[in-house]
Design a protein around this motif. Structure first.
Motif, mmCIF file in Angstrom:
data_model
loop_
_atom_site.group_PDB
_atom_site.id
_atom_site.type_symbol
_atom_site.label_atom_id
_atom_site.label_comp_id
_atom_site.label_asym_id
_atom_site.label_seq_id
_atom_site.Cartn_x
_atom_site.Cartn_y
_atom_site.Cartn_z
ATOM 1 N N ASN A 199 -19.469 22.758 -17.763
ATOM 2 C CA ASN A 199 -19.603 23.412 -16.454
ATOM 3 C C ASN A 199 -19.137 22.501 -15.324
ATOM 4 O OD1 ASN A 199 -20.602 25.882 -17.389
ATOM 5 N ND2 ASN A 199 -22.716 25.163 -17.358
ATOM 6 N N TRP A 200 -19.439 21.209 -15.429
ATOM 7 C CA TRP A 200 -18.965 20.255 -14.421
ATOM 8 C C TRP A 200 -17.448 20.236 -14.396
ATOM 9 C CZ3 TRP A 200 -22.387 15.627 -16.303
ATOM 10 C CH2 TRP A 200 -23.715 15.830 -15.909
ATOM 11 N N THR A 221 -18.030 24.873 -12.116
ATOM 12 C CA THR A 221 -19.043 25.894 -11.873
ATOM 13 C C THR A 221 -20.409 25.302 -11.541
ATOM 14 O OG1 THR A 221 -19.521 26.082 -14.235
ATOM 15 C CG2 THR A 221 -17.890 27.604 -13.318
ATOM 16 N N LYS A 222 -20.615 24.042 -11.871
ATOM 17 C CA LYS A 222 -21.861 23.330 -11.554
ATOM 18 C C LYS A 222 -21.512 21.936 -11.069
ATOM 19 C CE LYS A 222 -24.820 26.297 -13.564
ATOM 20 N NZ LYS A 222 -26.125 26.747 -13.339
ATOM 21 N N PRO A 257 -22.867 21.840 -22.765
ATOM 22 C CA PRO A 257 -22.414 22.892 -21.836
ATOM 23 C C PRO A 257 -22.483 22.467 -20.365
ATOM 24 C CG PRO A 257 -23.832 23.830 -23.525
ATOM 25 C CD PRO A 257 -23.907 22.340 -23.681
ATOM 26 N N THR A 258 -23.395 21.568 -20.049
ATOM 27 C CA THR A 258 -23.494 21.075 -18.676
ATOM 28 C C THR A 258 -22.228 20.322 -18.299
ATOM 29 O OG1 THR A 258 -25.896 20.910 -18.867
ATOM 30 C CG2 THR A 258 -24.863 19.639 -17.106
ATOM 31 N N GLY A 314 -14.487 17.974 -11.124
ATOM 32 C CA GLY A 314 -14.262 18.442 -12.488
ATOM 33 C C GLY A 314 -12.992 17.874 -13.093
ATOM 34 N N ARG A 341 -15.355 22.491 -15.343
ATOM 35 C CA ARG A 341 -14.815 23.762 -14.844
ATOM 36 C C ARG A 341 -15.073 23.953 -13.354
ATOM 37 N NH1 ARG A 341 -16.781 25.887 -19.722
ATOM 38 N NH2 ARG A 341 -18.686 26.555 -18.687
#
Length: 113
Positions: A35-36, A40-41, A31-32, A5, A38
């Motif tokens: 999320n990367w 979270t994904k 949003p993807t 990230g 951050r």
């Protein structure tokens, strides 16, 4: 991929791109990408390859892996020290061939990392 990230965000910002820009370029929603960044994904392998190509970096650099410099095997130093050009440099400079070989090896290692 603990630093993925951070690496992604740094690469994106360094190139003056927005999350929307990266999302569009690799075929995902904004949003993807958020999320990367951050953590979270995580993207799949195909997406990681697209991202590495987009930013012009290796997968190691993209995911934040720090590669340790691996010393060359002793045989590599010996073959470098036996190289005619290295021998000539040693004769002309007075620097031992093994030192010149070690210097050349260090340059090659730092280039790879």
């Amino acid at each position: 991929m603990l630093k993925f990230g951070e690496s992604l965000k740094e690469l994106r910002q360094r190139r003056g791109l927005r999350q929307e820009d990266v999302a569009r370029m690799v075929g995902v929603e904004r949003p993807t990408v958020a999320n990367w960044e951050r953590g979270t994904k995580q993207p799949g392998l195909e997406t990681l390859v697209r991202l590495s190509r987009l930013f012009g970096v290796s997968l190691d650099e993209l995911v934040g892996v720090e590669r340790a410099a691996t010393p060359l095997p002793l045989a590599s130093y010996r073959s470098l020290a036996a190289d005619p050009l290295v021998k000539l440099l040693a004769e002309r400079t007075g620097v031992p061939a093994k030192n010149i070989a070690a210097f050349i090896a260090a340059i090659q290692i730092s280039d790879d990392t």
